[in-house]
Design a protein around this motif. Sequence first.
Motif, PDB file in Angstrom:
ATOM      1  N   THR A 155       0.886  -1.117   0.171  1.00  0.00           N
ATOM      2  CA  THR A 155       0.206  -0.170  -0.020  1.00  0.00           C
ATOM      3  C   THR A 155       0.800   1.239  -0.011  1.00  0.00           C
ATOM      4  O   THR A 155       0.436   2.167  -0.560  1.00  0.00           O
ATOM      5  CB  THR A 155      -0.933   0.139   1.103  1.00  0.00           C
ATOM      6  N   LEU A 156       1.949   1.271   0.920  1.00  0.00           N
ATOM      7  CA  LEU A 156       2.713   2.564   0.814  1.00  0.00           C
ATOM      8  C   LEU A 156       3.564   2.576  -0.387  1.00  0.00           C
ATOM      9  O   LEU A 156       3.528   3.726  -0.901  1.00  0.00           O
ATOM     10  CB  LEU A 156       3.859   2.402   1.926  1.00  0.00           C
ATOM     11  N   LEU A 157       3.829   1.534  -1.198  1.00  0.00           N
ATOM     12  CA  LEU A 157       4.501   1.597  -2.398  1.00  0.00           C
ATOM     13  C   LEU A 157       3.441   2.126  -3.551  1.00  0.00           C
ATOM     14  O   LEU A 157       3.824   2.904  -4.192  1.00  0.00           O
ATOM     15  CB  LEU A 157       5.102   0.225  -2.943  1.00  0.00           C
ATOM     16  N   ALA A 158       2.284   1.619  -3.221  1.00  0.00           N
ATOM     17  CA  ALA A 158       1.072   2.059  -4.168  1.00  0.00           C
ATOM     18  C   ALA A 158       1.078   3.677  -4.076  1.00  0.00           C
ATOM     19  O   ALA A 158       0.858   4.431  -5.150  1.00  0.00           O
ATOM     20  CB  ALA A 158      -0.128   1.359  -4.151  1.00  0.00           C
ATOM     21  N   LEU A 159       0.929   3.893  -2.720  1.00  0.00           N
ATOM     22  CA  LEU A 159       0.851   5.605  -2.594  1.00  0.00           C
ATOM     23  C   LEU A 159       1.915   6.374  -3.277  1.00  0.00           C
ATOM     24  O   LEU A 159       1.782   7.369  -3.791  1.00  0.00           O
ATOM     25  CB  LEU A 159       0.811   5.801  -1.003  1.00  0.00           C
ATOM     26  N   LEU A 160       3.198   5.748  -3.199  1.00  0.00           N
ATOM     27  CA  LEU A 160       4.434   6.486  -3.737  1.00  0.00           C
ATOM     28  C   LEU A 160       4.508   6.485  -5.309  1.00  0.00           C
ATOM     29  O   LEU A 160       4.948   7.384  -5.997  1.00  0.00           O
ATOM     30  CB  LEU A 160       5.678   5.933  -3.294  1.00  0.00           C
ATOM     31  N   CYS A 161       3.808   5.559  -5.727  1.00  0.00           N
ATOM     32  CA  CYS A 161       3.835   5.223  -7.253  1.00  0.00           C
ATOM     33  C   CYS A 161       2.611   6.210  -8.073  1.00  0.00           C
ATOM     34  O   CYS A 161       2.507   5.985  -9.191  1.00  0.00           O
ATOM     35  CB  CYS A 161       3.627   3.828  -7.729  1.00  0.00           C
ATOM     36  N   THR A 162       2.148   7.061  -7.225  1.00  0.00           N
ATOM     37  CA  THR A 162       1.163   8.145  -7.968  1.00  0.00           C
ATOM     38  C   THR A 162       1.890   9.263  -8.485  1.00  0.00           C
ATOM     39  O   THR A 162       3.179   9.659  -8.347  1.00  0.00           O
ATOM     40  CB  THR A 162       0.027   8.360  -6.911  1.00  0.00           C
ATOM     41  N   VAL A 163       1.107   9.930  -9.244  1.00  0.00           N
ATOM     42  CA  VAL A 163       1.547  11.369  -9.901  1.00  0.00           C
ATOM     43  C   VAL A 163       1.756  12.470  -8.764  1.00  0.00           C
ATOM     44  O   VAL A 163       0.961  12.505  -7.836  1.00  0.00           O
ATOM     45  CB  VAL A 163       0.569  11.662 -11.077  1.00  0.00           C
ATOM     46  N   ASP A 164       3.066  12.889  -8.674  1.00  0.00           N
ATOM     47  CA  ASP A 164       3.325  14.075  -7.786  1.00  0.00           C
ATOM     48  C   ASP A 164       2.358  15.272  -8.046  1.00  0.00           C
ATOM     49  O   ASP A 164       2.417  15.902  -9.376  1.00  0.00           O
ATOM     50  CB  ASP A 164       4.740  14.660  -7.836  1.00  0.00           C
ATOM     51  N   ASP A 165       1.382  15.765  -7.404  1.00  0.00           N
ATOM     52  CA  ASP A 165       0.541  16.779  -7.603  1.00  0.00           C
ATOM     53  C   ASP A 165       1.012  18.115  -6.941  1.00  0.00           C
ATOM     54  O   ASP A 165       0.211  19.046  -6.956  1.00  0.00           O
ATOM     55  CB  ASP A 165      -1.033  16.285  -7.174  1.00  0.00           C
ATOM     56  N   GLY A 166       2.028  18.082  -6.480  1.00  0.00           N
ATOM     57  CA  GLY A 166       2.616  19.218  -5.660  1.00  0.00           C
ATOM     58  C   GLY A 166       3.328  20.355  -6.933  1.00  0.00           C
ATOM     59  O   GLY A 166       3.620  19.791  -7.726  1.00  0.00           O
ATOM     60  N   GLY A 167       3.045  21.445  -6.503  1.00  0.00           N
ATOM     61  CA  GLY A 167       3.864  22.565  -7.141  1.00  0.00           C
ATOM     62  C   GLY A 167       5.648  22.871  -6.660  1.00  0.00           C
ATOM     63  O   GLY A 167       5.871  22.266  -5.776  1.00  0.00           O
ATOM     64  N   THR A 168       6.044  23.772  -7.131  1.00  0.00           N
ATOM     65  CA  THR A 168       7.175  23.838  -6.784  1.00  0.00           C
ATOM     66  C   THR A 168       7.642  24.557  -5.488  1.00  0.00           C
ATOM     67  O   THR A 168       8.632  24.319  -4.721  1.00  0.00           O
ATOM     68  CB  THR A 168       7.978  24.901  -7.864  1.00  0.00           C
ATOM     69  N   HIS A 169       6.521  25.021  -4.893  1.00  0.00           N
ATOM     70  CA  HIS A 169       6.675  25.807  -3.649  1.00  0.00           C
ATOM     71  C   HIS A 169       5.275  24.984  -2.518  1.00  0.00           C
ATOM     72  O   HIS A 169       5.139  25.496  -1.663  1.00  0.00           O
ATOM     73  CB  HIS A 169       6.142  27.024  -3.672  1.00  0.00           C
ATOM     74  N   GLU A 170       5.252  23.805  -2.867  1.00  0.00           N
ATOM     75  CA  GLU A 170       3.808  23.384  -1.950  1.00  0.00           C
ATOM     76  C   GLU A 170       4.170  21.677  -1.949  1.00  0.00           C
ATOM     77  O   GLU A 170       4.592  21.268  -3.037  1.00  0.00           O
ATOM     78  CB  GLU A 170       2.578  23.541  -2.554  1.00  0.00           C
ATOM     79  N   ALA A 171       3.785  21.150  -0.887  1.00  0.00           N
ATOM     80  CA  ALA A 171       3.692  19.674  -1.198  1.00  0.00           C
ATOM     81  C   ALA A 171       2.210  19.383  -1.225  1.00  0.00           C
ATOM     82  O   ALA A 171       1.461  19.443  -0.338  1.00  0.00           O
ATOM     83  CB  ALA A 171       4.109  19.391   0.270  1.00  0.00           C
ATOM     84  N   GLY A 172       1.801  18.855  -2.310  1.00  0.00           N
ATOM     85  CA  GLY A 172       0.569  18.163  -2.728  1.00  0.00           C
ATOM     86  C   GLY A 172       0.168  16.980  -1.952  1.00  0.00           C
ATOM     87  O   GLY A 172       1.118  16.715  -0.874  1.00  0.00           O
ATOM     88  N   LEU A 173      -0.812  16.371  -2.327  1.00  0.00           N
ATOM     89  CA  LEU A 173      -0.917  15.019  -1.580  1.00  0.00           C
ATOM     90  C   LEU A 173       0.187  14.146  -1.553  1.00  0.00           C
ATOM     91  O   LEU A 173       0.758  13.448  -0.870  1.00  0.00           O
ATOM     92  CB  LEU A 173      -2.282  14.355  -2.182  1.00  0.00           C
ATOM     93  N   HIS A 174       0.850  14.016  -2.757  1.00  0.00           N
ATOM     94  CA  HIS A 174       1.903  13.207  -3.017  1.00  0.00           C
ATOM     95  C   HIS A 174       3.113  13.262  -1.854  1.00  0.00           C
ATOM     96  O   HIS A 174       3.576  12.621  -1.468  1.00  0.00           O
ATOM     97  CB  HIS A 174       2.234  12.974  -4.314  1.00  0.00           C
ATOM     98  N   GLY A 175       3.457  14.705  -1.859  1.00  0.00           N
ATOM     99  CA  GLY A 175       4.644  15.163  -1.017  1.00  0.00           C
ATOM    100  C   GLY A 175       4.338  14.977   0.386  1.00  0.00           C
ATOM    101  O   GLY A 175       4.955  14.722   1.154  1.00  0.00           O
ATOM    102  N   GLN A 176       2.934  15.026   0.805  1.00  0.00           N
ATOM    103  CA  GLN A 176       2.468  14.874   2.293  1.00  0.00           C
ATOM    104  C   GLN A 176       2.851  13.244   2.544  1.00  0.00           C
ATOM    105  O   GLN A 176       3.332  12.864   3.641  1.00  0.00           O
ATOM    106  CB  GLN A 176       1.177  15.203   2.540  1.00  0.00           C
ATOM    107  N   CYS A 177       2.253  12.576   1.572  1.00  0.00           N
ATOM    108  CA  CYS A 177       2.515  11.075   1.650  1.00  0.00           C
ATOM    109  C   CYS A 177       3.717  10.776   1.883  1.00  0.00           C
ATOM    110  O   CYS A 177       4.396   9.856   2.747  1.00  0.00           O
ATOM    111  CB  CYS A 177       1.815  10.285   0.714  1.00  0.00           C
ATOM    112  N   ALA A 178       4.792  11.169   0.917  1.00  0.00           N
ATOM    113  CA  ALA A 178       6.064  10.641   1.054  1.00  0.00           C
ATOM    114  C   ALA A 178       6.911  11.162   2.319  1.00  0.00           C
ATOM    115  O   ALA A 178       7.643  10.674   2.664  1.00  0.00           O
ATOM    116  CB  ALA A 178       6.823  11.651  -0.273  1.00  0.00           C
ATOM    117  N   ALA A 179       6.542  12.551   2.769  1.00  0.00           N
ATOM    118  CA  ALA A 179       6.786  13.009   4.100  1.00  0.00           C
ATOM    119  C   ALA A 179       6.630  12.031   5.196  1.00  0.00           C
ATOM    120  O   ALA A 179       7.532  11.478   5.954  1.00  0.00           O
ATOM    121  CB  ALA A 179       6.400  14.129   4.430  1.00  0.00           C
TER     122      ALA A 179
END
Length: 169
Positions: A109-133
């Motif tokens: 499940t963690l790998l599936a979450l990381l294999c998603t498209v990064d939805d964050g911009g250059t100055h923000e952590a989108g859902l992907h960045g929050q999960c990766a953190a």
Amino acid sequence: MTESERPQRALRRQSDPARSPLVPDSVEAEIRRHDWDAMECGCGRSAGHLVGAVRDAAEGHPSAFRALEGHVFFGEDLKPPAPAACGVLMAVWSAGPPRQSTREALLWTLLALLCTVDDGGTHEAGLHGQCAAFIRTGTEGFRRELATAPGSGAAAYAEGILEILGVRA
């Protein structure tokens, strides 16, 4: 307490499932930290119905992890409850699930979450960045899984997680 508050309190008690002795306190605290009802689930409803699924996962039911698909992530996209669910999953990981099948389902499940498209911009952590953190906090445990169970499915998932995070195994 006023007359109008009594039914609301009773309703809250009924909707709050009994605490499982299999769910560690740290995981229960992480579940309660999030306002699940305020989040829109990937299925279009309130994410409040996910509390049962994440509790089932915390109890060690491997199928509960797969049940998050379509609600927390779908294909390459994360859904709004993804960071909250990821926080709970990492609390489960930190608590050290003893069964191999549970660890494998959790790592998948963690790998599936990381294999998603990064939805964050250059100055923000989108859902992907929050999960990766959240996931990055378990790096040492992923390394241990890789070292103690080489050749297993769990080790392969742990290796994939470490690779995506860009940390050495």
